[in-house]
Design a protein around this motif. Structure first.
Motif, mmCIF file in Angstrom:
data_model
loop_
_atom_site.group_PDB
_atom_site.id
_atom_site.type_symbol
_atom_site.label_atom_id
_atom_site.label_comp_id
_atom_site.label_asym_id
_atom_site.label_seq_id
_atom_site.Cartn_x
_atom_site.Cartn_y
_atom_site.Cartn_z
ATOM 1 N N ARG A 175 62.124 43.181 17.140
ATOM 2 C CA ARG A 175 60.900 43.560 16.446
ATOM 3 C C ARG A 175 61.054 44.847 15.596
ATOM 4 O O ARG A 175 60.629 44.880 14.446
ATOM 5 C CB ARG A 175 59.780 43.724 17.481
ATOM 6 N N ASP A 176 61.689 45.874 16.156
ATOM 7 C CA ASP A 176 61.844 47.132 15.408
ATOM 8 C C ASP A 176 62.602 46.909 14.107
ATOM 9 O O ASP A 176 62.260 47.449 13.070
ATOM 10 C CB ASP A 176 62.648 48.166 16.224
ATOM 11 N N GLU A 177 63.647 46.103 14.228
ATOM 12 C CA GLU A 177 64.461 45.870 13.043
ATOM 13 C C GLU A 177 63.679 45.040 12.022
ATOM 14 O O GLU A 177 63.782 45.263 10.811
ATOM 15 C CB GLU A 177 65.767 45.177 13.407
ATOM 16 N N MET A 178 62.876 44.097 12.524
ATOM 17 C CA MET A 178 62.054 43.291 11.616
ATOM 18 C C MET A 178 61.166 44.193 10.783
ATOM 19 O O MET A 178 61.120 44.085 9.555
ATOM 20 C CB MET A 178 61.180 42.314 12.422
ATOM 21 N N VAL A 179 60.484 45.104 11.447
ATOM 22 C CA VAL A 179 59.568 46.010 10.746
ATOM 23 C C VAL A 179 60.335 46.835 9.717
ATOM 24 O O VAL A 179 59.908 46.977 8.570
ATOM 25 C CB VAL A 179 58.838 46.921 11.758
ATOM 26 N N ALA A 180 61.504 47.325 10.125
ATOM 27 C CA ALA A 180 62.302 48.165 9.223
ATOM 28 C C ALA A 180 62.790 47.395 7.999
ATOM 29 O O ALA A 180 62.984 47.959 6.938
ATOM 30 C CB ALA A 180 63.490 48.749 9.987
ATOM 31 N N ARG A 181 62.986 46.089 8.156
ATOM 32 C CA ARG A 181 63.492 45.310 7.031
ATOM 33 C C ARG A 181 62.378 44.857 6.093
ATOM 34 O O ARG A 181 62.592 44.706 4.893
ATOM 35 C CB ARG A 181 64.169 44.042 7.558
ATOM 36 N N ILE A 182 61.199 44.578 6.657
ATOM 37 C CA ILE A 182 60.153 43.922 5.868
ATOM 38 C C ILE A 182 59.533 44.853 4.829
ATOM 39 O O ILE A 182 59.348 44.464 3.672
ATOM 40 C CB ILE A 182 59.071 43.335 6.804
ATOM 41 N N ASP A 183 59.231 46.103 5.217
ATOM 42 C CA ASP A 183 58.550 46.991 4.273
ATOM 43 C C ASP A 183 59.326 47.229 2.977
ATOM 44 O O ASP A 183 58.739 47.148 1.895
ATOM 45 C CB ASP A 183 58.146 48.303 4.950
ATOM 46 N N PRO A 184 60.641 47.496 3.062
ATOM 47 C CA PRO A 184 61.375 47.682 1.799
ATOM 48 C C PRO A 184 61.346 46.436 0.908
ATOM 49 O O PRO A 184 61.256 46.552 -0.316
ATOM 50 C CB PRO A 184 62.811 47.973 2.260
ATOM 51 N N VAL A 185 61.392 45.268 1.507
ATOM 52 C CA VAL A 185 61.365 44.032 0.701
ATOM 53 C C VAL A 185 60.008 43.898 0.012
ATOM 54 O O VAL A 185 59.919 43.604 -1.187
ATOM 55 C CB VAL A 185 61.678 42.797 1.572
ATOM 56 N N LEU A 186 58.914 44.148 0.780
ATOM 57 C CA LEU A 186 57.565 44.088 0.184
ATOM 58 C C LEU A 186 57.469 45.070 -0.981
ATOM 59 O O LEU A 186 56.954 44.745 -2.050
ATOM 60 C CB LEU A 186 56.503 44.444 1.239
ATOM 61 N N HIS A 187 58.008 46.245 -0.761
ATOM 62 C CA HIS A 187 57.950 47.287 -1.785
ATOM 63 C C HIS A 187 58.783 46.907 -3.019
ATOM 64 O O HIS A 187 58.289 46.957 -4.149
ATOM 65 C CB HIS A 187 58.426 48.618 -1.192
ATOM 66 N N ASP A 188 60.021 46.484 -2.789
ATOM 67 C CA ASP A 188 60.920 46.163 -3.908
ATOM 68 C C ASP A 188 60.375 45.040 -4.780
ATOM 69 O O ASP A 188 60.644 44.999 -5.979
ATOM 70 C CB ASP A 188 62.309 45.747 -3.399
ATOM 71 N N LEU A 189 59.653 44.114 -4.178
ATOM 72 C CA LEU A 189 59.170 42.973 -4.955
ATOM 73 C C LEU A 189 57.710 43.151 -5.392
ATOM 74 O O LEU A 189 57.081 42.213 -5.891
ATOM 75 C CB LEU A 189 59.349 41.672 -4.161
ATOM 76 N N GLY A 190 57.175 44.355 -5.205
ATOM 77 C CA GLY A 190 55.818 44.637 -5.672
ATOM 78 C C GLY A 190 54.750 43.893 -4.892
ATOM 79 O O GLY A 190 53.680 43.599 -5.416
ATOM 80 N N LEU A 191 55.039 43.564 -3.627
ATOM 81 C CA LEU A 191 54.087 42.791 -2.826
ATOM 82 C C LEU A 191 53.374 43.634 -1.765
ATOM 83 O O LEU A 191 52.581 43.105 -0.985
ATOM 84 C CB LEU A 191 54.811 41.622 -2.128
ATOM 85 N N ALA A 192 53.646 44.963 -1.749
ATOM 86 C CA ALA A 192 53.066 45.808 -0.696
ATOM 87 C C ALA A 192 51.536 45.741 -0.723
ATOM 88 O O ALA A 192 50.886 45.702 0.325
ATOM 89 C CB ALA A 192 53.551 47.247 -0.863
ATOM 90 N N GLY A 193 50.957 45.654 -1.918
ATOM 91 C CA GLY A 193 49.494 45.637 -2.040
ATOM 92 C C GLY A 193 48.835 44.347 -1.557
ATOM 93 O O GLY A 193 47.629 44.309 -1.346
ATOM 94 N N VAL A 194 49.612 43.289 -1.405
ATOM 95 C CA VAL A 194 49.034 42.013 -0.962
ATOM 96 C C VAL A 194 49.599 41.581 0.389
ATOM 97 O O VAL A 194 49.454 40.431 0.796
ATOM 98 C CB VAL A 194 49.260 40.888 -2.011
ATOM 99 N N ALA A 195 50.204 42.535 1.114
ATOM 100 C CA ALA A 195 50.911 42.205 2.361
ATOM 101 C C ALA A 195 50.017 41.527 3.403
ATOM 102 O O ALA A 195 50.493 40.712 4.198
ATOM 103 C CB ALA A 195 51.530 43.475 2.953
ATOM 104 N N ASP A 196 48.720 41.849 3.384
ATOM 105 C CA ASP A 196 47.839 41.279 4.410
ATOM 106 C C ASP A 196 47.051 40.066 3.926
ATOM 107 O O ASP A 196 46.241 39.508 4.669
ATOM 108 C CB ASP A 196 46.908 42.374 4.938
ATOM 109 N N ARG A 197 47.278 39.662 2.685
ATOM 110 C CA ARG A 197 46.595 38.472 2.161
ATOM 111 C C ARG A 197 47.290 37.191 2.612
ATOM 112 O O ARG A 197 48.453 37.205 2.992
ATOM 113 C CB ARG A 197 46.645 38.483 0.625
ATOM 114 N N SER A 198 46.548 36.093 2.503
ATOM 115 C CA SER A 198 47.155 34.796 2.795
ATOM 116 C C SER A 198 48.120 34.429 1.661
ATOM 117 O O SER A 198 47.815 34.656 0.490
ATOM 118 C CB SER A 198 46.064 33.730 2.883
ATOM 119 N N PRO A 199 49.267 33.842 2.002
ATOM 120 C CA PRO A 199 50.207 33.413 0.953
ATOM 121 C C PRO A 199 49.543 32.485 -0.064
ATOM 122 O O PRO A 199 49.923 32.455 -1.220
ATOM 123 C CB PRO A 199 51.294 32.664 1.731
ATOM 124 N N TYR A 200 48.529 31.741 0.394
ATOM 125 C CA TYR A 200 47.898 30.768 -0.505
ATOM 126 C C TYR A 200 46.930 31.406 -1.490
ATOM 127 O O TYR A 200 46.463 30.774 -2.419
ATOM 128 C CB TYR A 200 47.205 29.668 0.310
#
Ligand SMILES: Nc1ncnc2c1ncn2[C@@H]1O[C@H](COP(=O)(O)OP(=O)(O)O)[C@@H](O)[C@H]1O
Ligand SMILES: [Mg+2]
Length: 289
Positions: free
Chosen positions: A117-142
């Motif tokens: 779990r710790d590593e998951m959290v550490a990996r996910i935020d940079p990816v969200l940030h790099d792809l400009g998705l941090a602002g929609v992280a809690d929205r539904s993919p649809y």
């Protein structure tokens, strides 16, 4: 590392091979682009290198495909998870449907890989940030736009840190800003030693980013070289690929003696500007009467 040798493939319902006797290699830290007209076999090739063809499609295959030294014919798809990442042509097909938010969707593959779990959290935020998705992280993919879904599809593969990444027209629904984010992410991957096979139809960015370009025409590889060699080839249109505007402009100029003879035809804006600058400054340029 991708190694394909003498490979042919026919779909179960196919009347002719979708790929005929193809061979090429892509090494670590290399970004190899694949271009070709509609129906040329690009998506089939993406499937072959990521193991879905013929494992999931059926059909008949000859020849050998190795990824990181392993023969795909003898490797179950489950053995490739986390090693080869495929970003599919339609991002909608890639969304799992099993998760309620963008963040959870990106975590999905990592959960399946059993990443702590710790590593998951550490990996996910940079990816969200790099792809400009941090602002929609809690929205539904649809709820995302097509472009954002495309970025999400890329993110959910990136986060698994595959050593070989295959992307099938990943920027088809992206605007210029999204496109730039994707190419930036691909540049970073390359630096980390990842092998990248990119199917793409937007030539401008590709001409600058690719180390090599393969052209597929009716299932055969008809060209394999640097972007300068392949994208300025006069047969490009015959192969179903639209030449770059820079190349076309320089080719017309060259026909009138207005392109410096020792310069190859340009495939980037910078190379075009340099060549035209040289002729413009030349005292006996051909348009004087
Ligand atoms: N699932 C399938 N079953 C049968 N034929 C297919 C299938 N997918 C693609 N084809 C055929 O294989 C050829 C190559 O298709 P494809 O790899 O999708 O080309 P591209 O991605 O370059 O447009 C085409 O003739 C197409 O009709
Ligand atoms: Mg395709």
């Amino acid at each position: 590392m991708i190694e394909v040798k003498g490979f042919s493939f026919t779909y179960p319902t196919g009347s002719r091979p979708a790929l005929c006797d193809i061979g090429f290699e892509v090494g670590p830290r290399e970004l190899c682009a694949v271009v070709g007209g509609s129906g040329a076999g690009k998506s089939t090739l993406a499937g072959v290198v990521s193991g879905t063809v013929p494992h999931l499609t059926g059909g008949t295959a000859q020849g050998a495909v190795q990824v990181n030294g392993r023969d795909l014919a003898d490797t179950p798809l489950s053995g490739l998870v986390g090693e080869v990442g495929l970003v599919m042509q339609n991002p909608f097909n890639q969304i799992s449907g099993a998760r309620f938010s963008v963040r959870e969707e990106i975590a999905f593959g990592l959960e399946n890989l059993g990443v702590p779990r710790d590593e998951m959290v550490a990996r996910i935020d940079p990816v969200l940030h790099d792809l400009g998705l941090a602002g929609v992280a809690d929205r539904s993919p649809y709820e995302l736009s097509g472009g954002q879904q495309q970025l999400l599809a890329i993110g959910s593969i990136l986060v698994m840190r595959p050593t070989v990444m295959v992307l099938d027209e990943p920027t088809s629904q992206l605007d210029a800003a999204g496109n730039a984010l994707v190419f930036e992410a691909l540049g970073t991957l390359k630096e980390k030693g990842v092998t990248v096979l990119l199917i793409e139809h937007r030539m401008e960015r590709l001409a600058r980013a690719a180390d090599r370009v393969l052209v597929l025409d009716r299932g055969s590889i008809v060209a394999n070289g640097t972007p300068e060699e392949v994208l300025a080839d006069e047969r490009l249109e015959q192969w179903g690929v639209a030449p770059l505007r820079y190349t076309m402009a320089a080719r017309r100029a060259a026909a009138r003696g207005l392109w410096p003879a020792r310069r190859p035809l340009p495939v980037t804006l910078d190379a075009a500007a340099a060549g035209f600058g040289e002729t413009a400054g030349h005292p006996d340029r051909g348009d004087r009467r």
